[in-house]
Design an enzyme around this catalytic site. Structure first.
Site, short mmCIF file in Angstrom:
data_model
loop_
_atom_site.label_atom_id
_atom_site.label_comp_id
_atom_site.label_asym_id
_atom_site.label_seq_id
_atom_site.Cartn_x
_atom_site.Cartn_y
_atom_site.Cartn_z
N ARG A 174 40.78 28.00 17.45
CA ARG A 174 41.71 26.87 17.58
C ARG A 174 41.26 25.56 17.66
O ARG A 174 41.57 24.57 18.53
CB ARG A 174 42.63 27.08 18.99
CG ARG A 174 43.20 28.33 19.18
CD ARG A 174 44.26 28.51 17.99
NE ARG A 174 44.99 29.97 17.81
CZ ARG A 174 44.49 30.81 16.95
NH1 ARG A 174 43.63 30.76 16.42
NH2 ARG A 174 45.49 31.97 17.09
N SER A 225 51.92 28.05 22.39
CA SER A 225 51.03 28.58 23.24
C SER A 225 50.54 27.46 24.13
O SER A 225 49.70 26.64 23.61
CB SER A 225 49.65 29.49 22.92
OG SER A 225 50.23 30.55 22.18
N GLU A 295 45.40 25.24 25.63
CA GLU A 295 45.45 25.11 23.95
C GLU A 295 46.16 23.98 23.71
O GLU A 295 45.82 23.22 22.78
CB GLU A 295 45.93 26.37 23.40
CG GLU A 295 45.83 26.28 21.84
CD GLU A 295 46.28 27.58 21.27
OE1 GLU A 295 47.03 27.69 20.37
OE2 GLU A 295 45.97 28.80 21.79
#
Length: 302
Positions: A174, A225, A295
């Site tokens: 990510r 998320s 995140e």
């Protein structure tokens, strides 16, 4: 900042607004105003915008479709650049596609599946832009952008355009080089896909989309998320096991469907979401001695 906005309007670079609420441009429906909000109508006008920003030496930030973002209630200082119409072209050349940073990732996955091209099935339910997906190496279902990206055209702060290869993007979980070492805007991406069976590709995409529909609260304002998975553990599982589903602070609530999603249940402020994030961090560390990292990108004035 008014002078800068006026200059951009005079140059006719696209849509230019002062004090535009970013709640209008994020999937969480949260966020204070941007001092100057610009949606360039072409790559050339985006370059002009960056030149003006450089001349005035102000802070800037690029956004796509506003997912994976939590914007401060106090808004963002400087210029916010939104990639959309004008930077969303698509070209197909056999199994290779070239696509603009403002293109919807979901729309792209759907479009190429009809051509019998495989490689983007994982993205069928990710509600972001191509540029944002490359920027953060978006992924799901065991795959991510790094698996298919050949190279990306990046506009850097000095106005220079440069193609970065997959290796030069320094992808990891990510994240990419653009988040830390070399701030820039993803103008175009070239993806290398593979020929596949159209029916199998469509079936895989349908399965992924249905999975998201029944496990994630995309019918409510959310950002995706919230936490990175603290592997080998999974954020949602730890939050659920800690009994935190449904816990709320102000208008921010941990989803009943998925522990790693925070939804705006009505009138939520960024402050509510931040308080809820900290509450989860504290509880998970207290219960499991696991440090949770976000995140979702948290940006804007403190």
């Amino acid at each position: 900042m008014i002078e800068l906005c006026t200059k951009l309007k005079e140059l006719n670079v696209g849509k230019v607004k002062e004090n535009e609420p970013l709640a209008n441009h994020t999937t969480l429906k949260i966020g204070g105003p941007a001092d100057c909000f610009v949606e360039p109508s072409s790559i050339e006008n985006l370059q002009k915008t960056m030149e003006v920003i450089s001349d005035y030496q102000v802070n800037w930030r690029a956004i796509g479709r506003g997912s994976n973002l939590l914007v401060s209630d106090q808004g963002i200082e400087g210029v916010v650049i939104k990639l959309g119409t004008g930077i969303n072209d698509l070209q197909l050349d056999g199994t290779q596609i070239t696509v603009g940073g403002g293109y919807s990732l979901v729309a792209l996955a759907t479009q190429i599946s009809r051509k019998g091209l495989s490689g983007l099935e994982f993205a069928s339910g990710i509600p972001g832009s191509v540029g944002g997906a490359v920027y953060m190496n978006a992924g799901a279902h065991g795959s991510d952008i790094s698996k298919i990206l050949d190279k990306a055209l990046i506009l850097f702060e000095d106005g220079q355009l440069e193609w970065l290869t997959n290796e030069e993007m320094e992808f990891s979980y990510r994240t990419s080089v653009l988040q830390k070492k070399r701030p820039g805007i993803v103008i175009k991406a070239i993806f290398q896909l593979a020929e596949g069976d159209r029916e199998k590709i469509s079936a895989e995409m349908k399965k992924n989309k249905e999975y998201r529909k029944v496990t994630q609260p995309w019918d409510s304002p959310c950002a995706g998320s919230i936490f990175r998975n603290p592997l080998p553990n999974y954020a949602g599982k730890l939050i659920e096991e800690a009994g935190l589903k449904g816990h709320s602070i102000g208008g921010a609530k941990i989803s009943e469907m998925h522990g790693n999603f925070i939804v705006n249940s009505g009138g939520a402020k960024a402050e509510d979401v931040l308080s809820l994030i900290q509450y989860v961090k504290d509880k998970i560390f207290e219960n499991y001695q696991v440090m949770m990292e976000t995140e979702v990108e948290i940006i804007g004035r403190k």
